[in-house]
Design an enzyme around this catalytic site. Structure first.
Site, short mmCIF file in Angstrom:
data_model
loop_
_atom_site.label_atom_id
_atom_site.label_comp_id
_atom_site.label_asym_id
_atom_site.label_seq_id
_atom_site.Cartn_x
_atom_site.Cartn_y
_atom_site.Cartn_z
CB SER A 1 -0.92 0.00 1.21
OG SER A 1 -0.19 -0.17 2.40
CE LYS B 1 -7.68 -0.23 2.01
NZ LYS B 1 -6.67 -1.02 2.69
CG HIS C 1 -4.08 -1.54 -1.40
ND1 HIS C 1 -4.63 -0.29 -1.25
CD2 HIS C 1 -3.51 -1.86 -0.21
CE1 HIS C 1 -4.38 0.14 -0.03
NE2 HIS C 1 -3.71 -0.79 0.63
C1 PLP Z 1 -6.73 -1.23 4.17
C2 PLP Z 1 -6.03 -2.53 4.34
C3 PLP Z 1 -6.56 -3.51 5.17
C4 PLP Z 1 -7.74 -3.24 6.04
O1 PLP Z 1 -8.91 -3.23 5.33
P1 PLP Z 1 -10.17 -2.42 5.93
O2 PLP Z 1 -11.32 -3.07 5.27
O3 PLP Z 1 -9.98 -1.01 5.54
O4 PLP Z 1 -10.15 -2.63 7.41
C5 PLP Z 1 -5.92 -4.73 5.21
N1 PLP Z 1 -4.81 -4.97 4.49
C6 PLP Z 1 -4.25 -4.02 3.69
C7 PLP Z 1 -3.02 -4.35 2.91
C8 PLP Z 1 -4.85 -2.78 3.60
O5 PLP Z 1 -4.29 -1.84 2.85
#
Ligand code: PLP
Length: 398
Positions: A184, A243, A212
Site C-alpha cells: 500500500s 477499497k 488493494h
Molecule cells: C486497508 C487494508 C486492510 C484493512 O482493510 P479495511 O477493510 O480497511 O479494514 C488490510 N490490508 C491491507 C493491505 C490494507 O491496505
C-alpha cells in the site's frame, strides 16, 4: 478538565513531541460524497488520496442496493453472527464471494483489518512460526503479534532470506507465510510465485492479502494472485470490500474447512457484530459491476502506467510502483508535508505519508489513481507537480 489528577498529562507532552517532529496528524471533514473531487473544509480538491480505485464508493447502484436492503432487513445486525445467525444479505454475499473468487467458501468480517488479525491468530499460535514481509499492513503485523507464534520478519520481497528462515524453523509445529499482494505504500507487487514455491517446498501455509488488488488486478478482478496465475497455490486469500469495491468489510476465501475453522476460532469474527446487511447488499452490487465491466480496471491500470511514465519524466522517484498506487518519495517528513500543502493550495489533494507508516527518511506523497480521475484532473496533478519539481529531490533509500 475531567479526571482526578494529572495521570494523563504525559499525553500532552507526547503530542507536543509529535508536532515538533512533523508527525502529528489531525482529522478533516469532507462534505457530501467522497469521489475524484472532494469537498474538504469548504474547499474543492481533485482527490488522489482515496483507495476508491474503481470510483464505486459513491456509485448510485451501490446506494440503491443498500437502501432496498435497509428497508427489508433493517440497519444493524444485532449480534455476533454465531449467536443469532447472519443476515440473508450477508449469507448471499458470502456465497457470491466464493463464486467470484472461484473458491469453495468465503467468510465476511466487519473489516479487512479484523479479517487479517483474526485469521492469522486462528491459524498459528504458541509453538508455531509465522513469516511476514517487513512492509506488510499493520493488521497483519498485529495478527502476528496476537497469535503468540514466533514471528520472523523477512526483508521486503526477499525470498532468499525467507528460505533461510524456513530452513531454520523446521521444528515449529505449524508454519505460515503471509504477505500483501500489492503493497500500500509503494504500489509494488509481491513475488507470489516464488512465495508459493517456498510454501510448497517447506510444507508451509501461505496467506495473501489482496486488499488493494481486489477488483483492480486479474482478468476477473480477483487480484494479483489471479493476474500472476497462482490463485490455486494460495491457501488463504484475504480481500476487502472497502477499497476498490466501495463498500466496507473484509473477507477470507479458500477451502470450506478453512472457513469453518475461522468462524469457530477467529476472535474478531466470533466476538464482533456482523457486517450490516445493507453494506453486504452494496458489496454484492459492486461485485456485479466488477464482473460486468472489466474495462474499468483495464483503463485504470493503463492510465496508471501512463501517469508513472510522465512523473518519472518530470524527475520524480516513483520507487517500485507497478500499480494504481504511485508514491513520490521525497525523504524527510517536513518535505513531504510541504509538498502536500503546496499541492493543496493549487486544489490537488495528495496526502503526505510519514513514519510510522513508512520508514524514517522515506516520507512521500502517495498518489492513488482512481477510475473517476479524468484527463483534466490528471493534467492538473502533473501541472502542479511540474511547478514543484524545481525543489531539489531528496535522495531516497528506495
Ligand atoms: C486497508 C487494508 C486492510 C484493512 O482493510 P479495511 O477493510 O480497511 O479494514 C488490510 N490490508 C491491507 C493491505 C490494507 O491496505
Amino acid at each position: 478538565m475531567p479526571g482526578n489528577n494529572d495521570a494523563l498529562d504525559w499525553i500532552d507532552a507526547e503530542l507536543a513531541e509529535l508536532a515538533d517532529r512533523d508527525l502529528l496528524r489531525g482529522l478533516r471533514t469532507y462534505a457530501g460524497r467522497p469521489g475524484a473531487v472532494l469537498r474538504l473544509d469548504g474547499r474543492e480538491y481533485v482527490n488522489f488520496g482515496s483507495n476508491d480505485y474503481l470510483s464505486l464508493a459513491a456509485d448510485a447502484r451501490l446506494a440503491r442496493a443498500a437502501a432496498q436492503t435497509l428497508d427489508l432487513e433493517g440497519c444493524g445486525s444485532g449480534a455476533s453472527p454465531l449467536v443469532v445467525g447472519h443476515s440473508t444479505a450477508l449469507a448471499r454475499l458470502e456465497a457470491r464471494l466464493a463464486e467470484f473468487e472461484a473458491t469453495e467458501a468465503a467468510l465476511v468480517f466487519p473489516s479487512g483489518f479484523a479479517a487479517n488479525q483474526g485469521t492469522i491468530a486462528a491459524l498459528v499460535g504458541p509453538g508455531d512460526a509465522v513469516f511476514s514481509d517487513e512492509l506488510n499492513h499493520a493488521s497483519i503485523v498485529d495478527g502476528c503479534r496476537l497469535s503468540r507464534a514466533a514471528v520472523h520478519i523477512f526483508p521486503h520481497g526477499d525470498c532468499a532470506r525467507l528460505e533461510e528462515q524456513l530452513r531454520s524453523t523446521g521444528s515449529a509445529r505449524r508454519r505460515l507465510i503471509v504477505s500483501d499482494s500489492l503493497f500500500s505504500m509503494d504500489g509494488d507487487l509481491a513475488p507470489l510465485a516464488d512465495l508459493a514455491n517456498l510454501a510448497s517446498r517447506y510444507s508451509t501455509m501461505l496467506m495473501v492479502d489482496e486488499a488493494h488488488a481486489t477488483g483492480v488486478f486479474g482478468r476477473h478482478g480477483r487480484g494479483v494472485c489471479e493476474a500472476l496465475g497462482v490463485e490455486n497455490r494460495i491457501d488463504v486469500r484475504v480481500g476487502t470490500l472497502s477499497k476498490a469495491l466501495g463498500a466496507a468489510g473484509g473477507f477470507v476465501c479458500g477451502r470450506r474447512s478453512l472457513v469453518e475453522w475461522l468462524l469457530n476460532r477467529a476472535r474478531p469474527y466470533v466476538f464482533s457484530t456482523a457486517l450490516p446487511p445493507a453494506i453486504a447488499a452494496a458489496a454484492m452490487a459492486s461485485l456485479d459491476i466488477v464482473e460486468s465491466t472489466p474495462s474499468r480496471r483495464g483503463e485504470l491500470l493503463g492510465r496508471a502506467a501512463q501517469l508513472r511514465e510522465r512523473l518519472v519524466a518530470q524527475g520524480w522517484n516513483v520507487g517500485r510502483s507497478d500499480s494504481q498506487i504511485v508514491p513520490l518519495v521525497v525523504g524527510a517528513a517536513a518535505r513531504a508535508l510541504e509538498l502536500s500543502a503546496r499541492l493543496a493550495e493549487g486544489g490537488v489533494w495528495a496526502p503526505a505519508i510519514r513514519p510510522p507508516s513508512v520508514p524514517e527518511n522515506a516520507s512521500r506523497l502517495r498518489i492513488c489513481l482512481c477510475h473517476g480521475h479524468d484527463d483534466a484532473m490528471i493534467a492538473k496533478l502533473l501541472e502542479a507537480l511540474q511547478a514543484k519539481a524545481a525543489v531539489p529531490c531528496h535522495p531516497s533509500p528506495l
